[in-house]
Enzyme design. Structure first.
Site, PDB file in Angstrom:
ATOM      1  N   PRO A 178       0.855  -1.172   0.105  1.00 24.73           N
ATOM      2  CA  PRO A 178       0.040   0.022   0.095  1.00 24.73           C
ATOM      3  C   PRO A 178       0.972   1.123  -0.082  1.00 24.73           C
ATOM      4  CG  PRO A 178      -0.181  -1.247   2.143  1.00 24.73           C
ATOM      5  CD  PRO A 178       0.504  -2.184   1.147  1.00 24.73           C
ATOM      6  N   ALA A 216       2.354   1.913  -3.434  1.00 21.88           N
ATOM      7  CA  ALA A 216       1.171   2.159  -4.385  1.00 21.88           C
ATOM      8  C   ALA A 216       0.873   3.633  -4.231  1.00 21.88           C
ATOM      9  CB  ALA A 216      -0.242   1.495  -4.050  1.00 21.88           C
ATOM     10  N   TYR A 217       0.948   4.212  -2.971  1.00 20.25           N
ATOM     11  CA  TYR A 217       0.545   5.488  -2.681  1.00 20.25           C
ATOM     12  C   TYR A 217       1.565   6.542  -3.239  1.00 20.25           C
ATOM     13  CZ  TYR A 217      -0.542   9.585   0.379  1.00 20.25           C
ATOM     14  OH  TYR A 217      -0.714  10.815   0.792  1.00 20.25           O
ATOM     15  N   THR A 218       2.989   6.224  -2.661  1.00 26.73           N
ATOM     16  CA  THR A 218       3.901   7.032  -3.328  1.00 26.73           C
ATOM     17  C   THR A 218       4.004   7.076  -4.737  1.00 26.73           C
ATOM     18  OG1 THR A 218       5.572   5.166  -3.043  1.00 26.73           O
ATOM     19  CG2 THR A 218       5.265   6.588  -1.268  1.00 26.73           C
ATOM     20  N   SER A 221       1.469   7.091  -6.611  1.00 28.20           N
ATOM     21  CA  SER A 221       0.383   8.015  -7.326  1.00 28.20           C
ATOM     22  C   SER A 221       0.732   9.437  -6.830  1.00 28.20           C
ATOM     23  CB  SER A 221      -0.814   7.568  -6.371  1.00 28.20           C
ATOM     24  OG  SER A 221      -1.031   8.062  -5.053  1.00 28.20           O
TER      25      SER A 221
END
Length: 542
Positions: free
Chosen positions: A458, A461-463, A465
């Site tokens: 997660p 994935a966040y970084t 985006s």
């Protein structure tokens, strides 16, 4: 992922450091603290709680605790003092017991001795005084709340609410070495702010004076020497207070000054409205004092025609217009709640809600089409939506993208491209994309954008985006360099919002609870960077 291990290692070091300072333990015999109690504040820290309707010898109780803990760590994270029978806090009220956070509320305390917190002065960073009938010292005796505060060199957060104070006296907090946030609200008897009350506090970032009836602010109450650090004053008063000619002129640091007015509402409540006009005699010298000084106060349509505002209209013609705001929101019920909350503070705010689900490209296209039918141009686009999700690699958008990348980047990407034609019709448009400092840890996985086949995490994935937000903004700036559309990407800081509502729930007394109370900014403070990029005239050519 060596970089990720490094990040976790740094965080662990910080937490261990904090724990080593605040690792005081409860006494073996709980009766030595009676009627107060020692409790778990969270898994690591302890707190002291002094209950409501019981007779309490404050000095005696904490002397007993000090003796019981002889040779042990006497530092506790939090003191919650809610005893309703206590009428004063004497000198050295808590012996040598130390706290980081003290909350005094719902008591009969009228006097606080200037040395009341002397035993904890080197550890106390936050003090809340709430719902107590404390009165002005009037320069008599040793009972003086503000003298007590000045003796707390590490205090960063101060809240004084719902008291009987009528003034912030001369020099009340002058030259305090560490205060960052000062909140004075719902002190309905407060009329006056004294000379140098908040002056020369080099660390000061935020002052709010709300739900008061202040009608006099002394000269140099907020005087600050020249410094780069910006700070915010949120002032709620009346038109009389706005007349004070020297109240804000001695501030040499860049200031965002928010002016809000109180009017009696239905049922005796107060409805905050804006000042009817901004007096030139007061605020022209203030604006001339520093090129980064800003005033935020929405005047309604009648006030715009007031001749007393002509000077400001001529000074800032590009910001003198009525604004209509569209909020795109997936959950229409939550959106309506937000709109009503804003309009309760400013009944004349022109805000409209449109349905927008950024995880659905079809919804994005529908939103853009609907907006183009309602407006002939768009002046400012703020790409502010975002999501963080838990460890769920199979959570995809309706179009098959990993949820964080699809929502945080792809949705905004398509929305922006669809709105560029409307932005081109503005004389000076701006596109603001809210990223995060996490972009520095990000990498775009072009060959595996959904992080499949075991590559999903997660955080990764966040970084990814957030890095995509920054790269998109930079390339957009390059492609729009020949038209009057400026683009900005920003890191708003760590803000207490519900962006992590999809993350696995955690106990508020654990990690995020600690961050929320001591490290996170409020949404109001956190929004300032976004507003700066969207509205500041100084960025027109950048």
């Amino acid at each position: 992922m060596s970089w990720l291990k490094g990040q976790v290692f740094a965080i662990c070091l910080t937490i261990l450091f904090i724990n080593s300072i605040l690792a005081g333990d409860c006494p073996d015999n709980p009766n030595v603290l009676a009627p107060c109690e020692c409790k778990n504040f969270n898994e690591t820290h302890k707190m002291i709680y002094c209950p409501e309707y019981v007779e309490l010898d404050v000095v005696g109780v904490f002397k007993n605790l000090s003796q019981a803990l002889a040779g042990k760590n006497k530092q506790f994270y939090h003191l919650r003092f809610f005893n309703k029978l206590t009428e004063k806090l004497p000198a050295n009220a808590f012996a040598d017991i130390e706290f980081q956070d003290i909350w005094i509320s719902d008591t009969r305390i009228e006097r606080i001795h200037e040395n009341a917190f002397s035993g904890t002065k080197n550890t106390l960073t936050k003090l809340i005084i709430d719902r107590i009938p404390i009165v002005d010292a009037n320069g008599t005796g040793d009972n003086d709340l503000f003298k007590a505060i000045r003796q707390l060199p590490r205090l960063t957060d101060l809240e004084v609410t719902r008291t009987l104070l009528t003034e912030i006296p001369d020099g009340a907090l002058q030259s305090h070495p560490s205060l960052i946030r000062i909140t004075l609200s719902n002190n309905f008897d407060m009329k006056r702010i004294g000379k140098h009350a908040f002056s020369d506090i080099k660390t000061l970032f935020y002052v709010t004076l709300e739900e008061t009836d202040i009608s006099f602010i002394s000269d140099e109450a907020f005087s600050q020497e020249s410094a780069e650090l910006e700070f915010i004053i949120r002032f709620m008063g009346d038109d009389e207070a706005a007349y004070l000619p020297a109240a804000f002129q001695s501030i040499k640091r860049p200031v965002n000054l928010h002016l809000t007015q109180l009017f009696p509402g239905k049922g005796g409540s107060n409805i905050p409205l804006e000042f009817h006009y901004i007096p030139e005699s007061t605020y022209r010298p203030f604006l001339d004092q520093h090129p980064m000084h800003r005033i935020f106060s929405m005047l309604d349509s009648d006030d715009c025609d007031d001749k007393r505002n002509d000077w400001l209209r001529k000074r800032s013609p590009n910001q003198w217009y009525m604004i209509r705001v569209y909020i795109g929101c997936r959950d229409e019920n939550r959106g309506e709640t937000a709109v009503k909350e804003i309009q309760s503070m400013n009944p004349k705010a022109d805000i409209k809600l449109l349905k927008l689900d950024l995880s659905s490209l079809q919804s994005v296209r529908h939103f853009a089409k609907e907006l183009s039918q309602l407006e002939s141009k768009v002046d400012i686009l703020i790409n502010n939506a975002g999501v963080r999700v838990t460890d769920c690699p199979d959570l995809l958008t309706k179009d098959g993208f990993e949820m964080q990348f699809g929502t945080n980047h792809m949705g905004h990407f398509l929305l922006t491209l669809h709105l560029v034609p409307l932005l081109r019709k503005s004389s000076a448009a701006r596109i603001v994309s809210v990223s995060a400092s996490a972009y520095k840890c990000g990498e775009i996985h072009l060959n595996n954008i959904n992080l499949q086949n075991g590559d999903y995490h997660p955080w990764v994935a966040y970084t990814q985006s957030k890095l995509a937000n920054v790269l998109f903004s930079r390339e957009l700036a390059n492609r729009l360099r020949h038209v009057h559309i400026n683009t900005y990407a920003l890191n708003p800081g760590v803000i207490d919002t519900d962006s992590e509502r999809h993350v696995e729930k955690v106990d508020e007394t654990k990690g995020k609870g600690f961050m929320k109370r001591h490290l996170m900014m409020t949404p109001f403070i956190g929004s300032q960077t976004t507003l700066y990029c969207a509205l500041d005239e100084g960025l027109d050519d950048e």
